[in-house]
Design an enzyme around this catalytic site. Structure first.
Site, PDB file in Angstrom:
ATOM      1  N   PHE A  74       0.835  -1.194   0.000  1.00  0.00           N
ATOM      2  CA  PHE A  74       0.000   0.000   0.000  1.00  0.00           C
ATOM      3  C   PHE A  74       0.871   1.247   0.000  1.00  0.00           C
ATOM      4  O   PHE A  74       1.788   1.380   0.825  1.00  0.00           O
ATOM      5  CB  PHE A  74      -0.903   0.040   1.237  1.00  0.00           C
ATOM      6  CG  PHE A  74      -2.104  -0.844   1.141  1.00  0.00           C
ATOM      7  CD1 PHE A  74      -3.317  -0.356   0.675  1.00  0.00           C
ATOM      8  CD2 PHE A  74      -2.035  -2.172   1.517  1.00  0.00           C
ATOM      9  CE1 PHE A  74      -4.428  -1.168   0.589  1.00  0.00           C
ATOM     10  CE2 PHE A  74      -3.140  -3.001   1.442  1.00  0.00           C
ATOM     11  CZ  PHE A  74      -4.347  -2.497   0.971  1.00  0.00           C
ATOM     12  N   ASP A  75       0.581   2.151  -0.932  1.00  0.00           N
ATOM     13  CA  ASP A  75       1.119   3.495  -0.829  1.00  0.00           C
ATOM     14  C   ASP A  75       0.422   4.199   0.332  1.00  0.00           C
ATOM     15  O   ASP A  75      -0.692   3.821   0.708  1.00  0.00           O
ATOM     16  CB  ASP A  75       0.877   4.244  -2.138  1.00  0.00           C
ATOM     17  CG  ASP A  75       1.348   5.681  -2.080  1.00  0.00           C
ATOM     18  OD1 ASP A  75       2.448   5.921  -1.560  1.00  0.00           O
ATOM     19  OD2 ASP A  75       0.599   6.556  -2.542  1.00  0.00           O
ATOM     20  N   LYS A  76       1.045   5.217   0.898  1.00  0.00           N
ATOM     21  CA  LYS A  76       0.430   5.923   2.026  1.00  0.00           C
ATOM     22  C   LYS A  76      -0.356   7.150   1.573  1.00  0.00           C
ATOM     23  O   LYS A  76      -1.578   7.227   1.785  1.00  0.00           O
ATOM     24  CB  LYS A  76       1.493   6.367   3.042  1.00  0.00           C
ATOM     25  CG  LYS A  76       0.894   7.069   4.276  1.00  0.00           C
ATOM     26  CD  LYS A  76       1.958   7.759   5.105  1.00  0.00           C
ATOM     27  CE  LYS A  76       2.412   9.053   4.460  1.00  0.00           C
ATOM     28  NZ  LYS A  76       1.369  10.114   4.477  1.00  0.00           N
ATOM     29  N   VAL A 102      -1.179  -1.228  -4.432  1.00  0.00           N
ATOM     30  CA  VAL A 102      -2.337  -0.346  -4.304  1.00  0.00           C
ATOM     31  C   VAL A 102      -1.807   1.063  -4.125  1.00  0.00           C
ATOM     32  O   VAL A 102      -1.095   1.343  -3.156  1.00  0.00           O
ATOM     33  CB  VAL A 102      -3.225  -0.731  -3.106  1.00  0.00           C
ATOM     34  CG1 VAL A 102      -4.468   0.159  -3.056  1.00  0.00           C
ATOM     35  CG2 VAL A 102      -3.627  -2.195  -3.179  1.00  0.00           C
TER      36      VAL A 102
END
Length: 498
Positions: free
Chosen positions: A185-187, A380
């Site tokens: 996951f990107d933040k 994502v």
């Protein structure tokens, strides 16, 4: 005004507030703040000054700038990222459909059985009897059911996914997502909103509205966040109700002025680590703390941060329960990413890896390495900085941006930014694969029984002609009845209202 593709190295370009940099360049005049979340993943606006080298696609927030172009078009960083996206997409191994393999073996097997049937029945009966049984065999054998199974089930799943605002470009993504692996996951913009907002205010409502009246004279992202917070706190509030004079904004420090003859100073505190009242814990992923003073007396503190998306933690928990491993892969500062990771772990979300301050090129390298060590690697994210990683992953899921751009880089696009949709997508993938297996099994069982009856002489060619469509009808019925992507409660309520 000229098209951006006509820019060349050495050209000087004026970039006004509210515009993005059309090419890579060095600032030669002006000071401002730049929003780079779409390019680098950094959630906090970054101050820039003459001599600063900057990347095309960054967004100028505050003051006019003049930049000298150092790279444009295909030679710019965005251009190179686009080329990386193209290469990553071209290197993806094509999915070999089970139906194609089974169908090829099936046709060869049926032709072999037809020859055996002709030979055996000609020997034990007569050529006319052999011909009847062979025609019955070739008529009732139905490879079309095997060929229809995968397209029918996948097409129904894609249509139902689109109804739920999940756009899937490549049906093979459903098969890949059915096998748990690792979800990166990107933040910024993915687990969080990607922009500044007021997380909490420690002070009186009167001081809040006074500070907002002063901040209404600034275009800084923090100022806009404070004004928006004031509007939510008191819908009747409006800056025109206040007399604001002698406004002075200090670059990177804050703003001062007189509001209703009261001297007001709003400034950024040096330490971003503060106790967050609404969470009761100490987290460092807040962008900054802003102090408010009236006539030299401290009146309160704003906590400005990039808030996590509602339901994000619950969605991650559900993904872990389904066997997925979770990792963070962000371009934001280490302190910010580590603090969010700390919060996720405290909320029961185990993280197998946390990567911060990653450039787009480094993100791509992490994804490529992950594909060699996990059965399924899913990225994502959103933004230009995630494009190459989204394209290189086994499945890329983009959750923010324009649909055309996102679907060019990732096979899955979720425009409503709801992480719960990822959980439902994973469930739908498993349901789709189970539906495929059931359809294959039903088709094979039908063919096994009917072919056996035809070879042994129990079915007349006319009866075979009547039975032949049954397998296709059965597969169609199973595809339409499978709950590959059941409607969400929101969709059910919307349809009920209509």
């Amino acid at each position: 005004m000229i098209p951006a593709h006509r820019l060349r190295e050495g050209d000087v370009v004026a970039v006004l507030p509210g515009q993005s940099l059309p090419a890579d360049g060095v600032i030669i005049d002006g000071t401002s703040t730049m929003q780079t979340a779409w390019v680098t993943g950094e959630s906090r606006p970054v101050p820039v000054a003459p001599g600063t080298a900057w990347v095309g696609g960054s967004f100028n927030l505050q003051s006019p700038l003049r930049i000298r172009v150092t790279a444009a078009g295909d030679q710019s960083r965005i251009g190179r990222l686009n080329e990386m996206v193209r290469q990553a997409t071209a290197q993806r191994t094509p999915l070999i459909h089970l139906a194609d393999r089974i169908g090829g073996v099936f046709v060869i097997g049926v032709l072999f059985l037809a020859l055996v049937t002709v030979a055996v029945w000609s020997w034990i009966a007569s050529p006319s009897v052999a011909l009847d049984h062979t025609v019955a065999l070739l008529t009732i054998a139905c490879p079309c059911a095997l060929a229809l199974a995968a397209p029918l089930v996948i097409t129904v799943a894609l249509g139902r996914a689109a109804r739920e605002q999940v756009w899937i470009r490549d049906g093979s993504a459903l098969e890949r997502l059915a096998k748990p692996g690792i979800l990166w996951f990107d933040k910024t913009g993915t687990l969080t909103f990607g922009d500044q907002s007021v997380v909490a205010w420690d002070g009186t409502t009167e001081s809040l509205l006074t500070a907002a009246a002063l901040e209404s004279h600034s275009d800084h992202p923090a100022a806009r966040a404070i004004v928006s917070f004031a509007n939510r706190a008191d819908p009747s509030w409006h800056p025109s109700h206040y007399t604001v004079e002698q406004v002075v904004q200090s670059y990177g420090q804050g703003i001062e002025g007189r509001v209703n003859n009261v001297s007001v100073a709003i400034g950024v505190l040096s330490s971003p680590r503060v106790d967050t009242p609404d969470r009761g814990a100490d987290y460092e992923y807040l962008c900054q703390s802003v102090s408010v003073e009236c006539d030299g007396v401290h009146q309160g503190t704003f906590l400005l941060g990039d808030r996590e998306r509602p339901g994000a933690i619950e969605a991650l928990r559900r993904l872990v329960d389904r066997g997925w491993k979770i990792g963070l892969l962000s371009g934001d500062r280490a302190s910010v990413v580590d603090a969010l990771a700390e919060r996720l772990r405290a909320e029961g979300v185990p993280l197998v890896d946390v990567q911060s301050e990653q450039t787009p090129e480094q993100k791509l390298a992490v994804i490529l390495a992950s594909r060699s060590s996990h059965p399924t690697t899913v990225m994502v994210g959103d933004g230009i900085n995630d494009a190459a990683a989204l394209a290189a992953a086994d499945v890329g899921i983009a959750i923010r941006g324009t649909g055309e751009t996102c679907l060019r880089n990732a096979p899955v696009y979720i425009p409503d930014n709801q992480l719960d949709s990822i959980v439902r997508l994973v469930d739908a993938s498993q349901n789709t694969v189970r539906g495929l297996h059931r359809s294959f099994a039903a088709s094979l069982l039908y063919n096994a029984i009917t072919i056996s009856l035809a070879v042994t002489g129990w079915i007349h060619p006319l009866i075979a002609a009547l039975f032949m469509p049954l397998s296709g009808i059965t597969v169609l019925t199973m595809a339409l009845s499978a709950r590959t992507f059941p409607p969400s409660s929101k969709t059910v309520a919307s349809e009920a209202a209509l």
